[in-house]
Design an enzyme around this catalytic site. Structure first.
Site, short mmCIF file in Angstrom:
data_model
loop_
_atom_site.label_atom_id
_atom_site.label_comp_id
_atom_site.label_asym_id
_atom_site.label_seq_id
_atom_site.Cartn_x
_atom_site.Cartn_y
_atom_site.Cartn_z
N LYS A 291 0.84 -1.20 0.00
CA LYS A 291 0.00 0.00 0.00
C LYS A 291 0.87 1.25 0.00
O LYS A 291 1.96 1.23 0.57
CB LYS A 291 -0.86 0.04 1.28
CG LYS A 291 -2.01 -0.94 1.33
CD LYS A 291 -2.76 -0.78 2.66
CE LYS A 291 -3.87 -1.81 2.81
NZ LYS A 291 -4.96 -1.66 1.85
N ARG A 365 -10.19 -11.61 2.24
CA ARG A 365 -11.04 -12.67 1.68
C ARG A 365 -10.32 -14.02 1.71
O ARG A 365 -10.96 -15.06 1.81
CB ARG A 365 -11.46 -12.28 0.26
CG ARG A 365 -10.30 -12.13 -0.70
CD ARG A 365 -10.66 -11.36 -1.96
NE ARG A 365 -10.80 -9.92 -1.74
CZ ARG A 365 -11.15 -9.04 -2.68
NH1 ARG A 365 -11.40 -9.44 -3.91
NH2 ARG A 365 -11.25 -7.77 -2.38
N1 BES Z 1 -8.07 -3.90 4.68
C1 BES Z 1 -8.28 -3.46 3.35
C2 BES Z 1 -9.61 -2.74 3.16
C3 BES Z 1 -9.75 -1.39 3.80
C4 BES Z 1 -9.45 -0.24 3.09
C5 BES Z 1 -10.24 -1.26 5.08
C6 BES Z 1 -9.62 1.00 3.66
C7 BES Z 1 -10.41 -0.01 5.65
C8 BES Z 1 -10.11 1.11 4.94
C9 BES Z 1 -8.27 -4.67 2.39
O1 BES Z 1 -7.45 -5.72 2.77
C10 BES Z 1 -7.76 -4.18 1.08
O2 BES Z 1 -6.63 -3.80 1.02
N2 BES Z 1 -8.62 -4.20 0.08
C11 BES Z 1 -8.26 -3.73 -1.23
C12 BES Z 1 -8.80 -4.71 -2.24
C13 BES Z 1 -8.25 -4.51 -3.63
C14 BES Z 1 -6.79 -4.84 -3.66
C15 BES Z 1 -9.01 -5.42 -4.57
C16 BES Z 1 -8.88 -2.35 -1.42
O3 BES Z 1 -9.97 -2.10 -0.91
O4 BES Z 1 -8.21 -1.52 -2.02
MN MN Z 2 -5.47 -5.46 2.07
#
Ligand code: BES
Ligand code: MN
Ligand code: ZN
Length: 514
Positions: A291, A365
């Site tokens: 990230k 997931r």
């Molecule tokens: N933990 C994150 C989701 C999240 C994002 C929670 C912002 C709280 C605030 C999750 O694991 C994630 O990174 N999801 C990605 C999925 C994508 C890579 C398909 C996302 O939401 O960007």
């Molecule tokens: Mn994630």
């Protein structure tokens, strides 16, 4: 906070809270106080702009004629405005005002406005129904106090002016016995919320999977059976997908399994338990699909689903809920490293299905896939509800007001929606369907872990559904509600909200206790 209920208060040192109805009629308490202070209350109402509007508070310091160090006049609005939410808000508003004021104790004297006609008292914790009983007003003030007085000061070595002083809260009510009875249930929920908030607030260098598991063990004291599975045990079970997420971390992954057996035993019959499953990513760096710095901030809260499951199990056990419930929490840390899972890896899940990992940041997931499969094969539950801070896309869609709800079962979905409305943790149902599910198809494995740029929360839910058999199932995407960065909710002063504990506690109480 020491919270108690008394039927009358003769001596009231400290602060005194009195509710004022909009429109002039004084309640019994307000009238008595007006007498003791030689007409001060009536003078405030006639000579100032304070008329008892809901949410307005005026503070009278060192009032003449009584022992109290200050009086807080709190507007109750019109009698019909006195709802559960208003009573909780009142408790919260007073805590906000007094928590660090130097005051150590506060007495609430908020009796009911005289009732016109004879309407039946309403059900507890229902924000829609009016005419709360005296006992209900008292316990919901107390609940507002309990939730709003939460603090997370573990790592502040110098609190300066922020030092909490308020320690003792007394609520005067003519229905003391009933209030004390109802408080047993609500205070259990408040404790569960605190458990969840503490976990979400803890920094990730302290709260890694094994530390979370250690804290889960504390529930054994309440009669919960706690099992902790380590990596070797999960490997044996074939939980390669959950383990793959944790591969890049120095911390070992864990699976927490909690069982509360509170249902009365009927001869020969063992009913299927209800099951709650939580995403417990103690820190989500994204893994090799790292990230950016700003998105990584706050990812200590990515175990908010797991925290809610632990908080719920705490509440159920504490109030000895007459239900058999299972809680399963998949605990990992998602980190980049030489051993980390790669985009392009193909992994066999516990279910036997294979997953082509294309983005290691879509890890929640993957953890849930094995946790759901484990839960359904081992416990054959009546239904499964999972909670997860699963997608940023749900925050884009619903903001911080509603959590996303996905379900294969209308009855289950309806029950979650109404429990949410009742406690003020609202959910909004989102669609599922084959056209979304198709987006996960892979050419080289049974599925991919991402579905493309559109409908990100729905494809994430579709991914989970591929690991759910015929059993009723609901997925709550709580990414927008598990913590709060900007403005804080009235009842939630800290970063972690403990979202979900109240909703699920209510949902269980309404439908699944015998
Ligand atoms: N933990 C994150 C989701 C999240 C994002 C929670 C912002 C709280 C605030 C999750 O694991 C994630 O990174 N999801 C990605 C999925 C994508 C890579 C398909 C996302 O939401 O960007
Ligand atoms: Mn994630
Ligand atoms: Zn995540």
């Amino acid at each position: 906070m020491d919270i108690s209920f008394v039927s009358s208060a003769t001596k009231t040192p400290g602060a005194l809270v009195v509710g004022i109805i909009e429109g002039g009629t004084l309640t019994v308490a307000a009238n008595d106080l007006d007498g003791a202070t030689r007409g001060t209350i009536r003078r405030v109402i006639t000579k100032t702009d304070f008329k008892g509007k809901a949410g307005k508070v005026v503070e009278l310091l060192a009032p003449d004629g009584i022992e109290a160090s200050r009086i807080l006049l709190v507007g109750l609005g019109k009698p019909e405005d006195l709802t559960v939410a208003a009573a909780q808000g009142l408790g919260a508003a007073v805590v906000r005002q007094l928590m660090t004021s130097g005051e150590t104790s506060v007495t609430f004297m908020v009796d009911l406005p005289p009732r016109e006609g004879k309407e039946a008292p309403a059900k507890a914790e229902d924000p829609v129904r009016k005419n709360l009983s005296e006992a209900e007003i008292a316990v919901h003030i107390a609940f507002g106090v309990a939730l709003r007085s939460y603090r997370f000061d573990t790592y502040r070595t110098d609190l300066k002016e922020d030092q909490p002083t308020l320690k003792k809260v007394v609520v005067v009510t003519s229905e003391r016995a009933e209030a004390t009875r109802q408080w047993k249930l609500l205070s259990a929920a408040a404790e569960g919320v605190k458990v969840a908030r503490d976990l979400v607030n803890e920094p990730p260098n302290v709260l890694y999977p094994d530390e979370f598991a250690r804290r889960a063990k504390a529930l054994a004291k309440l009669g919960v059976k706690v099992e902790i599975l380590n990596e070797a045990q999960m490997k044996k079970l074939g939980m390669n997908m959950l383990l793959a997420v944790g591969n890049g971390s120095e911390h070992e992954s864990r699976l927490v399994v909690l069982r509360w057996n509170g249902a009365p035993k009927r001869r020969g019959k063992v009913a299927a338990p209800i099951a709650f499953i939580g995403k417990g990513v103690c820190f989500d760096s994204g893994g090799l699909s790292l990230k950016p710095a700003n998105s990584m901030m706050g990812m200590k809260g990515d175990m908010g689903g797991g925290a809610a499951v632990l908080g719920l199990m705490h509440a159920l056990a504490k109030r000895k809920a007459r239900v058999d419930a299972v809680g399963v929490i998949g605990l990992v840390e998602n980190m980049p490293d030489g051993k980390a899972m790669r985009p392009n890896d193909i992994v066999k899940t516990m279910s036997g299905q294979t997953v082509e990992v294309l983005n290691t940041d879509a890890e929640g997931r993957l953890v849930l896939a094995d946790a759901l499969w484990y839960t359904q094969s081992r416990f054959k539950p009546r239904f499964m509800v999972n909670l997860a801070t699963l997608t940023g896309a749900i925050v884009v869609a619903l903001g911080t007001e509603h959590a996303g709800l996905f379900s294969n079962n209308d009855e289950l979905a309806g029950r979650l929606i109404s429990a949410g409305e009742t406690v003020g943790e609202t959910v909004w149902r989102m669609p599922l369907g084959e056209s979304y599910n198709r987006l996960l198809n892979s050419k080289i494995a049974d599925m991919k872990n991402i579905g493309g740029p559109n409908a990100g929360s729905i494809t994430a839910a579709q991914f989970l559904q591929r690991f759910v058999n015929k059993v009723p199932w609901a997925h709550l995407d709580i990414a927008g509600v598990a913590w709060q960065d900007g403005e804080h909710k009235a009842l939630a002063p800290s970063w972690g909200t403990g979202w979900g504990v109240r909703l699920l506690n209510r949902f269980v109480a309404d439908h699944y206790e015998s």
